[in-house]
Design a protein around this motif. Structure first.
Motif, mmCIF file in Angstrom:
data_model
loop_
_atom_site.group_PDB
_atom_site.id
_atom_site.type_symbol
_atom_site.label_atom_id
_atom_site.label_comp_id
_atom_site.label_asym_id
_atom_site.label_seq_id
_atom_site.Cartn_x
_atom_site.Cartn_y
_atom_site.Cartn_z
ATOM 1 N N ASN A 1 5.310 4.595 2.260
ATOM 2 C CA ASN A 1 5.863 5.796 2.831
ATOM 3 C C ASN A 1 6.466 5.546 4.183
ATOM 4 O O ASN A 1 7.548 6.009 4.519
ATOM 5 C CB ASN A 1 4.460 6.710 3.343
ATOM 6 C CG ASN A 1 4.869 7.993 3.808
ATOM 7 O OD1 ASN A 1 5.706 8.438 3.330
ATOM 8 N ND2 ASN A 1 4.025 8.591 4.576
ATOM 9 N N GLU A 2 6.209 4.459 4.903
ATOM 10 C CA GLU A 2 6.891 3.749 6.237
ATOM 11 C C GLU A 2 8.212 3.461 5.871
ATOM 12 O O GLU A 2 9.220 3.725 6.657
ATOM 13 C CB GLU A 2 6.148 2.836 6.678
ATOM 14 C CG GLU A 2 6.736 2.089 8.008
ATOM 15 C CD GLU A 2 5.767 0.952 8.462
ATOM 16 O OE1 GLU A 2 6.473 0.341 9.501
ATOM 17 O OE2 GLU A 2 4.558 1.044 8.395
ATOM 18 N N LYS B 1 10.000 4.558 3.305
ATOM 19 C CA LYS B 1 10.906 5.670 2.770
ATOM 20 C C LYS B 1 11.347 6.508 4.137
ATOM 21 O O LYS B 1 12.442 6.895 4.269
ATOM 22 C CB LYS B 1 9.850 6.810 2.257
ATOM 23 C CG LYS B 1 10.662 8.190 1.832
ATOM 24 C CD LYS B 1 9.812 8.931 1.055
ATOM 25 C CE LYS B 1 8.916 9.710 1.954
ATOM 26 N NZ LYS B 1 8.106 10.892 1.605
ATOM 27 N N THR C 1 0.851 -1.091 -0.073
ATOM 28 C CA THR C 1 -0.080 0.115 0.070
ATOM 29 C C THR C 1 0.869 1.210 0.010
ATOM 30 O O THR C 1 2.112 1.154 0.237
ATOM 31 C CB THR C 1 -0.852 -0.100 1.390
ATOM 32 O OG1 THR C 1 -0.016 0.056 2.568
ATOM 33 C CG2 THR C 1 -1.717 -1.390 1.112
ATOM 34 N N PRO C 2 0.283 2.252 -0.350
ATOM 35 C CA PRO C 2 0.980 3.608 -0.197
ATOM 36 C C PRO C 2 1.596 3.953 1.211
ATOM 37 O O PRO C 2 2.781 4.440 1.184
ATOM 38 C CB PRO C 2 0.017 4.521 -0.727
ATOM 39 C CG PRO C 2 -1.021 4.027 -1.541
ATOM 40 C CD PRO C 2 -0.961 2.588 -0.965
ATOM 41 N N GLU C 3 0.810 3.542 2.204
ATOM 42 C CA GLU C 3 1.259 3.617 3.533
ATOM 43 C C GLU C 3 2.656 3.027 3.732
ATOM 44 O O GLU C 3 3.580 3.249 4.523
ATOM 45 C CB GLU C 3 0.078 3.404 4.742
ATOM 46 C CG GLU C 3 -1.063 4.266 4.659
ATOM 47 C CD GLU C 3 -1.936 4.062 3.397
ATOM 48 O OE1 GLU C 3 -2.019 2.840 2.878
ATOM 49 O OE2 GLU C 3 -2.781 5.135 3.098
ATOM 50 N N ASP C 4 2.460 1.592 3.276
ATOM 51 C CA ASP C 4 3.856 0.709 3.504
ATOM 52 C C ASP C 4 5.007 1.460 2.878
ATOM 53 O O ASP C 4 6.009 1.373 3.166
ATOM 54 C CB ASP C 4 3.536 -0.489 2.843
ATOM 55 C CG ASP C 4 2.526 -1.307 3.504
ATOM 56 O OD1 ASP C 4 2.331 -1.045 4.566
ATOM 57 O OD2 ASP C 4 2.144 -2.377 2.827
#
Length: 93
Positions: free
Chosen positions: A12-13, A15, A7-10
């Motif tokens: 971002n985390e 990064k 997911t985009p959250e994954d």
């Protein structure tokens, strides 16, 4: 083999974690590691003085040193103490 959805959250985390790791590596590499013992050329460069001036500082006892096998070594901490003790117009705490 089962597919895993990212997911985009994954991302971002990941990064944020990666950037923190890189910052830690850079910080550890850029911190100067002062050597315990310095040789004469290193002391002359540190203080911006000539060979003769360094010799005079040794002779008159201003800078402590150790001599082993014809090589003169200076304790970095002691040099910093001498500089601190000889500071002109130092504010008294």
């Amino acid at each position: 083999m089962a597919a895993k959805i990212i997911t985009p959250e994954d991302l971002n985390e990941f990064k944020v974690d990666l950037l923190n790791d890189i910052k830690l590596l850079i910080t550890n590499q850029t911190e100067p590691q002062a050597k315990k013992w310095l040789k004469s050329p290193e002391v002359r460069k540190l203080l911006g003085i000539s060979t003769g001036t360094l010799q005079n500082l040794r002779i008159n006892g201003t800078i402590p040193y150790t001599k082993m096998g014809g090589v003169i070594y200076y304790d970095y901490v002691e040099i910093m103490k001498v500089l601190d003790q000889n500071t002109v117009n130092k504010s008294e705490d």
